[in-house]
Design an enzyme around this catalytic site. Structure first.
Site, PDB file in Angstrom:
ATOM      1  N   LYS A 111       0.818  -1.217   0.000  1.00  0.00           N
ATOM      2  CA  LYS A 111       0.000   0.000   0.000  1.00  0.00           C
ATOM      3  C   LYS A 111       0.846   1.257   0.000  1.00  0.00           C
ATOM      4  O   LYS A 111       0.494   2.251  -0.632  1.00  0.00           O
ATOM      5  CB  LYS A 111      -0.974  -0.013   1.184  1.00  0.00           C
ATOM      6  CG  LYS A 111      -2.070  -1.037   0.982  1.00  0.00           C
ATOM      7  CD  LYS A 111      -3.235  -0.906   1.930  1.00  0.00           C
ATOM      8  CE  LYS A 111      -4.301  -1.917   1.516  1.00  0.00           C
ATOM      9  NZ  LYS A 111      -5.424  -1.993   2.410  1.00  0.00           N
ATOM     10  N   LYS A 199      -4.102  -8.624  -6.595  1.00  0.00           N
ATOM     11  CA  LYS A 199      -5.391  -8.828  -5.913  1.00  0.00           C
ATOM     12  C   LYS A 199      -6.406  -7.786  -6.363  1.00  0.00           C
ATOM     13  O   LYS A 199      -6.040  -6.633  -6.588  1.00  0.00           O
ATOM     14  CB  LYS A 199      -5.124  -8.683  -4.405  1.00  0.00           C
ATOM     15  CG  LYS A 199      -6.306  -8.893  -3.505  1.00  0.00           C
ATOM     16  CD  LYS A 199      -5.909  -8.622  -2.062  1.00  0.00           C
ATOM     17  CE  LYS A 199      -5.996  -7.156  -1.735  1.00  0.00           C
ATOM     18  NZ  LYS A 199      -7.079  -6.747  -0.845  1.00  0.00           N
ATOM     19  N   LYS A 202     -10.475  -2.504  -3.721  1.00  0.00           N
ATOM     20  CA  LYS A 202     -11.376  -1.353  -3.894  1.00  0.00           C
ATOM     21  C   LYS A 202     -10.635  -0.199  -4.537  1.00  0.00           C
ATOM     22  O   LYS A 202     -11.195   0.575  -5.286  1.00  0.00           O
ATOM     23  CB  LYS A 202     -11.866  -0.860  -2.534  1.00  0.00           C
ATOM     24  CG  LYS A 202     -12.677  -1.833  -1.748  1.00  0.00           C
ATOM     25  CD  LYS A 202     -13.188  -1.122  -0.512  1.00  0.00           C
ATOM     26  CE  LYS A 202     -13.252  -2.055   0.675  1.00  0.00           C
ATOM     27  NZ  LYS A 202     -11.972  -2.108   1.397  1.00  0.00           N
TER      28      LYS A 202
HETATM   29  N1  AQP Z   1      -9.408  -9.643  -3.621  1.00  0.00           N
HETATM   30  C1  AQP Z   1      -9.850 -10.157  -2.480  1.00  0.00           C
HETATM   31  N2  AQP Z   1     -10.239 -11.447  -2.429  1.00  0.00           N
HETATM   32  C2  AQP Z   1     -10.704 -11.988  -1.275  1.00  0.00           C
HETATM   33  N3  AQP Z   1     -10.817 -11.296  -0.118  1.00  0.00           N
HETATM   34  C3  AQP Z   1     -10.452 -10.005  -0.123  1.00  0.00           C
HETATM   35  N4  AQP Z   1     -10.451  -9.052   0.832  1.00  0.00           N
HETATM   36  C4  AQP Z   1      -9.967  -7.902   0.305  1.00  0.00           C
HETATM   37  N5  AQP Z   1      -9.667  -8.066  -0.988  1.00  0.00           N
HETATM   38  C5  AQP Z   1      -9.955  -9.362  -1.288  1.00  0.00           C
HETATM   39  C6  AQP Z   1     -10.930  -9.250   2.214  1.00  0.00           C
HETATM   40  O1  AQP Z   1     -12.012  -8.352   2.438  1.00  0.00           O
HETATM   41  C7  AQP Z   1     -12.041  -8.021   3.834  1.00  0.00           C
HETATM   42  C8  AQP Z   1     -12.224  -6.548   3.994  1.00  0.00           C
HETATM   43  O2  AQP Z   1     -11.111  -5.876   3.473  1.00  0.00           O
HETATM   44  P1  AQP Z   1     -10.737  -4.432   3.946  1.00  0.00           P
HETATM   45  O3  AQP Z   1     -11.636  -3.451   3.341  1.00  0.00           O
HETATM   46  O4  AQP Z   1     -10.716  -4.378   5.424  1.00  0.00           O
HETATM   47  O5  AQP Z   1      -9.254  -4.206   3.502  1.00  0.00           O
HETATM   48  P2  AQP Z   1      -8.384  -4.676   2.300  1.00  0.00           P
HETATM   49  O6  AQP Z   1      -7.954  -6.083   2.543  1.00  0.00           O
HETATM   50  O7  AQP Z   1      -7.312  -3.660   2.159  1.00  0.00           O
HETATM   51  O8  AQP Z   1      -9.374  -4.631   1.060  1.00  0.00           O
HETATM   52  P3  AQP Z   1      -9.177  -3.923  -0.325  1.00  0.00           P
HETATM   53  O9  AQP Z   1     -10.376  -4.233  -1.164  1.00  0.00           O
HETATM   54  O10 AQP Z   1      -7.847  -4.250  -0.906  1.00  0.00           O
HETATM   55  O11 AQP Z   1      -9.294  -2.384   0.095  1.00  0.00           O
HETATM   56  P4  AQP Z   1      -8.368  -1.146  -0.186  1.00  0.00           P
HETATM   57  O12 AQP Z   1      -8.181  -1.062  -1.672  1.00  0.00           O
HETATM   58  O13 AQP Z   1      -9.131   0.002   0.368  1.00  0.00           O
HETATM   59  O14 AQP Z   1      -7.078  -1.369   0.537  1.00  0.00           O
HETATM   60  C9  AQP Z   1     -10.751  -8.552   4.442  1.00  0.00           C
HETATM   61  O15 AQP Z   1     -11.022  -9.728   5.176  1.00  0.00           O
HETATM   62  C10 AQP Z   1      -9.889  -8.859   3.255  1.00  0.00           C
HETATM   63  O16 AQP Z   1      -8.991  -9.916   3.510  1.00  0.00           O
END
Ligand code: AQP
Length: 335
Positions: A111, A199, A202
């Protein structure tokens, strides 16, 4: 009853990755367990954010959980920042966490480098660096038994367990319950549709590779039809040589309850176009149903009061825990 705890950052709209990797699995736990779900708004401000959007996203994600089947009356869903003990415990845990441990976190590396590339700056917020101790606090505050997460969060979960064990050992008391990690067998790491080596997130820059749960259904169909595959034209699960189509097979399998093997057989002599068209129907039907429920809830259900009530319940539990820890650490004088 066991406590199953989970949180999602209201950083943007929820993706099908968040849904298959975490959200859907959590809801499945509600039959025999008590769910504690927080909208992780304090985590969301560890990167660039727009306050107005944050406020809207918070409410929207709460409604999405309900659209996915969460009963907000039998379970607890609340906004993280309504319970200030989360940040306080994070500080206490930070004093028991090593720089080396935080430095090793791959999510921070990913990140922060994404951030540096996007802004052309080396000014990375410290909040992003200490994100894992806030996550540990979210979990340890409530003695959660099980934490369902996607694969990307397992390293943070291991650290949470290490901190809990370290704390209990150092003060010779069972202060924290050491939580179990639950990672779904399928769908724990959904990949980007345009770049299946990364991955789905969002905040991925190219939104063509991300399916958002609340985007127009036609967009979703287009994104699936133009998902990157390969030149083999062979619907086969092979993550090394066919990562794009393998990712699509996983999504198909998660939403259809067909095994990977069944899907391979079903499309044995068919083209990618046929496979993608069927997948688009499956995904679009599933998401359309969710969207209908979501719009019904967001328009007609006033859940603000219930979330405030829930936060008060959590605040009481959290304050008790903090009081106990203050006594153990010698921070508290008197009774
Ligand atoms: N691509 C993915 N596949 C499966 N699980 C996923 N998670 C995130 N991306 C995937 C799981 O979703 C839960 C919530 O995630 P989060 O919002 O707390 O944080 P994150 O992991 O940082 O999710 P993002 O989508 O990648 O958000 P941004 O872009 O804002 O950083 C978690 O259980 C995560 O494992």
């Amino acid at each position: 009853m066991k406590i199953v705890l989970s949180g999602i950052q209201p950083t943007n709209m929820i993706t099908i990755g968040n849904y298959l990797g975490a959200l859907r699995n959590i809801i499945n736990f509600q039959k025999d367990n008590k769910l504690m779900i927080f909208i992780a708004d304090l985590h969301a401000i560890t990167k660039d954010f727009n306050p107005k959007e944050l406020q809207q996203n918070k409410k929207s994600i709460a409604a999405l959980y309900m659209a996915c089947g969460l009963n907000p009356y039998d379970n607890i869903i609340f906004y993280q920042s309504d319970v200030i003990e989360h940040s306080h415990l994070s500080y206490l845990l930070l004093c028991h966490t090593y720089m080396g441990e935080l430095n090793r976190m791959t999510q921070f590396k990913d990140k922060s480098s994404k951030m540096a590339m996007a802004n052309g700056t080396q000014n990375i917020p410290t909040g992003l660096f200490v994100y894992p101790t806030l996550m540990a606090a979210d979990i340890l505050l409530y003695d959660a038994d099980i934490v369902p997460v996607g694969k990307d969060q397992t390293q943070h979960m291991e650290l949470t367990r290490d901190i809990a064990i370290r704390f209990n050992k150092k003060y010779k008391e069972d202060i924290f319950k050491v939580p179990n990690i639950y990672v779904a067998e399928k769908g724990a790491k959904i990949m980007d549709l345009q770049n299946p080596d990364i991955k789905m997130s969002k905040s991925n820059e190219n939104t063509k590779g991300t399916i958002f749960l609340l985007e127009p259904i036609d967009n979703i169909r287009k994104k699936i039809m133009s998902a990157k595959t390969d030149s083999f034209d062979n619907v086969k699960y092979d993550q090394t040589n066919q990562p794009g189509v393998s990712n699509l097979i996983i999504i198909y399998s998660c939403l259809s309850n067909k095994s990977i093997n069944d899907i391979e057989l079903l499309y044995k002599n068919k083209k990618y176009g046929d496979f993608k068209k069927d997948l688009a129907d499956i995904v679009c039907n599933h998401i359309k149903e969710l969207q209908d429920k979501y719009y019904e809830i967001i328009k007609n259900v006033d859940f603000d009061k219930q979330l405030q009530k829930n936060a008060q319940i959590c605040q009481k539990i959290a304050a008790k825990k903090i009081d106990k820890i203050h006594k153990i650490l010698g921070l508290k004088v008197g009774n």
